[in-house]
Write a protein that holds these residues in place. Structure first.
Motif, short mmCIF file in Angstrom:
data_model
loop_
_atom_site.label_atom_id
_atom_site.label_comp_id
_atom_site.label_asym_id
_atom_site.label_seq_id
_atom_site.Cartn_x
_atom_site.Cartn_y
_atom_site.Cartn_z
N VAL A 1 5.54 8.11 28.17
CA VAL A 1 4.44 8.22 29.12
C VAL A 1 4.75 7.37 30.35
CG1 VAL A 1 3.14 6.50 27.73
CG2 VAL A 1 1.90 7.91 29.36
N GLY B 1 1.50 12.53 35.68
CA GLY B 1 2.40 12.04 34.64
C GLY B 1 3.06 13.07 33.75
N ILE C 1 -11.09 16.97 25.17
CA ILE C 1 -10.15 18.01 24.73
C ILE C 1 -8.80 17.40 24.31
CG2 ILE C 1 -8.83 20.05 25.46
CD1 ILE C 1 -11.24 20.89 27.14
N MET D 1 -13.11 15.34 28.84
CA MET D 1 -14.22 15.98 28.11
C MET D 1 -13.97 15.95 26.61
SD MET D 1 -14.53 19.46 30.31
CE MET D 1 -15.17 19.51 31.98
N ARG E 1 -10.30 17.99 32.07
CA ARG E 1 -9.96 16.66 31.51
C ARG E 1 -11.21 15.78 31.33
NH1 ARG E 1 -4.93 16.08 35.54
NH2 ARG E 1 -3.88 17.94 34.74
N ILE F 1 1.78 16.78 25.93
CA ILE F 1 0.41 17.30 26.07
C ILE F 1 0.03 17.42 27.54
CG2 ILE F 1 -0.59 14.96 25.83
CD1 ILE F 1 -3.04 16.31 24.47
#
Ligand SMILES: CC(C)(COP(=O)(O)OP(=O)(O)OC[C@H]1O[C@@H](n2cnc3c(N)ncnc32)[C@H](O)[C@@H]1OP(=O)(O)O)[C@@H](O)C(=O)NCCC(=O)NCCS
Length: 178
Positions: free
Chosen positions: A134, A37, A111, A109, A107, A100
């Motif tokens: 998105v 994405g 963050i 986790m 990923r 982002i």
């Protein structure tokens, strides 16, 4: 969800090569995951173009037109979140657009959530509204945005075309004064 040991901090001039490496990793990832994405240019940028991108982004940060934070794990930058002011028109100077991305191995986790909270906090002094878009298929990202306060304000059906497939483009916003 296992939490990684990471640091979130404002982008620095030294981050250029790590961030270029992150971006190229998304091009590799897209070969396995065509619906990744992120927006891609028609052609993979050269190293020179990528360095130019960083120079422009960092210049914008220095001028106060962009707010950008990175996540660092074991001294290596693994993700970026930027909020870019729309100052070209005076009427939209209070609005900024968020982007982002985090390297695949880092990923889920915490963050992304950490980066978003940091840039949102830092954006309040500079902007009033943050918008983002998105992929309609990117439910994980949309849920994360919702959790940090973004709300949907529209959907453009078939607004994205990737590998011949048409996907809805979802638009969200956060009013920092609410
Ligand atoms: C979208 C992205 C930035 C999220 O960052 P992240 O570090 O993976 O997200 P986090 O670990 O902070 O997860 C935060 C939330 O996302 C959701 N989430 C993350 N991983 C998930 C998974 N495997 N399944 C379901 N939900 C998940 C959860 O809502 C989670 O909330 P929780 O902490 O209450 O569990 C990151 O996955 C990414 O870079 N993806 C590829 C690029 C992209 O899609 N960018 C967004 C463009 S609009």
């Amino acid at each position: 969800m296992e939490k990684a040991k990471f640091i979130v901090r404002p982008v620095s001039r030294r981050d250029r090569d790590d961030l270029v490496g992150c971006y190229y990793s998304y091009w590799e990832e897209r070969k396995q995951n065509p619906l990744l994405g992120l927006g891609f240019l028609a052609k993979k940028p050269t190293l020179k173009e990528e360095r130019e991108w960083f120079k422009n982004m960092y210049g914008s940060v220095r001028r106060g037109d962009t707010i950008a934070s990175v996540a660092e794990v074991d001294g290596k930058v693994v993700g970026l979140c930027d909020v870019k002011g729309q100052r070209r028109l005076a009427d939209t100077a209070h609005v900024a657009v968020l982007g982002i991305a985090i390297r695949k191995e880092y990923r889920a986790m915490g963050i992304g959530s950490g980066l978003l909270k940091d840039v949102i906090k830092r954006s309040g002094k500079r902007f009033d509204i943050i918008t983002l878009s998105v992929f309609g298929t990117n439910k994980k990202a949309e849920e994360l945005y919702r959790k940090v306060g973004f709300r949907r304000y529209g959907v453009l059906p078939k607004g994205l075309r990737r590998n011949g497939r048409e996907i809805p483009h979802v638009y969200m916003y956060l009013d920092l004064r609410d």
